[in-house]
Scaffold this active site. Sequence first.
Site, PDB file in Angstrom:
ATOM      1  N   ASP A 277      56.616  35.436  -3.419  1.00 30.60           N
ATOM      2  CA  ASP A 277      58.032  35.792  -3.502  1.00 30.60           C
ATOM      3  C   ASP A 277      58.900  34.810  -2.721  1.00 30.60           C
ATOM      4  OD1 ASP A 277      57.756  38.141  -5.080  1.00 30.60           O
ATOM      5  OD2 ASP A 277      56.977  39.183  -3.332  1.00 30.60           O
TER       6      ASP A 277
ATOM      7  N   HIS B  40      52.612  36.280 -10.089  1.00 27.76           N
ATOM      8  CA  HIS B  40      51.745  36.601  -8.950  1.00 27.76           C
ATOM      9  C   HIS B  40      50.285  36.681  -9.409  1.00 27.76           C
ATOM     10  CE1 HIS B  40      54.679  37.466  -5.843  1.00 27.76           C
ATOM     11  NE2 HIS B  40      55.292  38.385  -6.567  1.00 27.76           N
TER      12      HIS B  40
ATOM     13  N   HIS C  66      57.738  38.444 -13.552  1.00 28.21           N
ATOM     14  CA  HIS C  66      57.669  38.177 -12.104  1.00 28.21           C
ATOM     15  C   HIS C  66      56.274  38.507 -11.582  1.00 28.21           C
ATOM     16  CE1 HIS C  66      59.416  38.244  -7.904  1.00 28.21           C
ATOM     17  NE2 HIS C  66      58.303  38.926  -7.728  1.00 28.21           N
ATOM     18  N   GLU C  67      55.773  39.702 -11.932  1.00 26.01           N
ATOM     19  CA  GLU C  67      54.457  40.127 -11.446  1.00 26.01           C
ATOM     20  C   GLU C  67      53.339  39.293 -12.083  1.00 26.01           C
ATOM     21  OE1 GLU C  67      54.515  41.953  -8.942  1.00 26.01           O
ATOM     22  OE2 GLU C  67      56.596  42.579  -9.128  1.00 26.01           O
TER      23      GLU C  67
END
Length: 928
Positions: free
Chosen positions: A182, A175, A171-172
């Site tokens: 998000d 980014h 997930h990170e």
Amino acid sequence: MQYSPKREIKVQCAAMGSFKCSVFILVLHLLEGAVSKSLIQLNNNGYEGIVIAIDPNVPEDETLIQQIKDMVTQASPYLFEATERRFYFKKVAILIPEKWKTKPEYVRPKLETYKNADVLVAEPTAPGNDEPYTEQMGNCGEKGERIHFTPDFLAGKKLAQYGPQGRVFVHEWAHLRWGVYDEYNNNQKFYFSNGKRQAVRCSADITGKNVIKKCQGGSCVTKSCKLDKVTGLYEEGCEFIPHGLQTVKASIMFAQSIDSVVEFCTEKNHNKEAPNLQNQKCNLRSTWEVISDSEDFKKTTPMTTQPPTPTFSLLQIGQRIVCLVLDKSGSMANGDRLNRLNQAGKLFLLQTVEQGSWVGMVTFDSVAHVQSELIQINSDVERNALTRSLPTVAAGGTSICSGLRSAFAVIRKKYSTDGSEIVLLTDGEDNTISSCFNEVKQSGAIIHTVALGPSAAKELEELSKMTGGLQTYASDQAQNNGLIDAFGALSSGNGADSQRSIQLESKGLTLQNNQWMNGTVLVDSTVGKDTLFLITWTKQPPKILLWDPSKKKQDGFVVDANTKMAYLQIPGTAKVGIWSYSLQASSQTLTLTVTSRPSSATVPPITVTSKINKNTGKFPSAMIVYAKIHQGASPILRATVTAIIESVNGKTVTLELLDNGAGADATKDDGVYSRYFTAYNANGRYSVKVWALGGINAASQRLIPQQNGAMYIPGWIENGEVNWNPPRPEINKDDPQSKQVCFSRTSSGGSFVASGVPQAPIPDLFPPCQITDLKAKIHGYKFINLTWTAPGDDYDHGRAHKYIIRISANILDLRDKFNDSIQVNTSDLIPKEANSEEVFVFTPENITFENGTDLFIAVQAVDKANLKSEISNIARVSLFISPEIPPEIPSPSLPCPEINVNSTIPGLHILKIMWKWLGELQLSVALG
């Protein structure tokens, strides 16, 4: 033939082993990169050069290293499948603090530093605040800065809230690497769609319940959410609790913690109506669409085999090793350059470089001269000895490579050049500089470049780009203090914050006829150790007056008449408060520089880190200046931040940087202040310097910010029951770091090189910037109230000429067919100055607007040259008319019967109590 690293790569790789070839490709990647110092590269679908750093303040715990390995190893196959077999984690370096025990398998880093780490493992800013998050300064599709984890998160203590660590890392990573956002929204958890209430989520197929937790007297119950009579949405505190068992596969950027979620949202299943950052920042595009547009995606194809497991190298930070390589060629005699070099060099040696560092010095003209072998700085004795080695005579030609080769030799007499640093200053041209590029690449050394004056070698910056070093420029305008600022910025990339030299002030002024240069310097409670006041002049020593916050005059300045400088080291810890100074002189330029170190090893100092978004600016591409102001990991808000941009011809432009979430600023109130730069006036080098002032009139404060990171799941539904997680932690108001402080800081933002700038008058080719914070509300079932931050004529400067506002009942029609959508009459709307708040109220016309209707709105700004901004983020309103609640119709009154108070009629004792409490009460009672 001119040197070409691309042309040479085939020859080099053919002659090298696989390891050396990968190092060579890494250096080439850095050479071609933007301002980012990350070492990450994509090699045959695998990510290499990932740096995960353990913060020096984390207590020694070897299990943490294994937990990092486990996280990456678990994440790699998850990433591989989520990206349709395109990407995996291949090689990871773990940076281990210097104070941890040494081991044979720990080796010295090369270009890896804390400053360029991609992931930082550090203690939380507040106890229990273990949120994983990623710093993102840029816009959609732009790489992030750094991922943050805590030891407790890596230890698996937050599984219920965030899910497995490997999934969170993916997930990170999205980014960090691909600039997606998000798909949840902590500030607005529900919205209307076609008259129905929906939880913000992606995809919309994720199931759950909308419930609220009510607590009283130590006991809590779960209830269905009530409706807000004004908004029609659910009451404050209502949460969407997902089912633990799902079948839906998307999306990782909403809740990777759901077991079934293994994909990113695609164009087909993306929830375009959800009011989340992904839609707002990325123009309603799904995360997979953004990833598919990335350079990584474009240069890879899906693998046909399973990827190997990641490999890890363990690197331990060692003592700092730095060698100054200083130009003393004949051109250094011009414009007092050699003397200014001595002033800046003395600041670096007396103050900036940390205790315990090893420092050497080489000068060069046509050949190199070793001025000092490596000396370890243990006291002022070594510092003063090194200052006496600074060059005092300028003569000869310029051979930069001779200086670099000599520096490598000096370092190798004691240590490997791996991870060492070279500070290279030059003012001259050298067309042979590329002849030592290969040696630089193979050395493993980090080279910081300082270009002095307008004629420094054009390829100089390639050395800092290829090694991840700092790139700075100083003009011949002494009053701008650029050379001292450049050397003052050279603190260690691996040192603990408690040892860092911090610049509190940097000012200069040309005085005439016994004029005074008066001012104040704020020494705040987070700094004060080793505080140094440094004053320079160009002709004669000025009159120097300095008072501490108690108005006590400070004496004892050490005057160095030859170097034209004076300095005062404040003993112990400088008093907190306002220090005042007055300097008097005639017909000369004075500068004042104040530096200090943190006052505490446990309370982090307030720091300002500034940068630009690119190393090169090609007109008419706008640059972006950033200043990150933090205390530890916590942002400092509402500071006054100013950037000074100086061009190669000495002209300066002043920019006020803002943390307002508009224009160049990606996120409001995250402690990152930003602004576009468009005021090019010449081709060549530009320097960047930032001033920050905070706390005045109680304007600065420390908060736990809304981060870009994995969602904190409030609870799960298991077997039909809601199991709540502990609530998200809140900041402790008594935390010593949360107290507001007055502070001042200056910071060098490095330099960039501009090209393509036309001769004056420079044409207007800059449009207004995109509006990114458009919001809409309904008033009185008829009026729509819009607010946004005004763009400018040139990005976020000046004033736009007009606005075009359009509306549609279909969100995609508004995005894709903006010019065909219904236009709102804005004849009375006159744009305000950039960064002002705009408010506009209108009534929708030529469109059906009734109860349950969703309406979408977007704005476009136009400047006087008819250049148009990008279409704004799309705002929405949903008309909700609260149903009329019929008034209660009272029952007809009946005469109250006579009741015998001694009666034994069942339930009569209840009537007795009611009668006693309420007094006279008319009752309709059916007595059996």
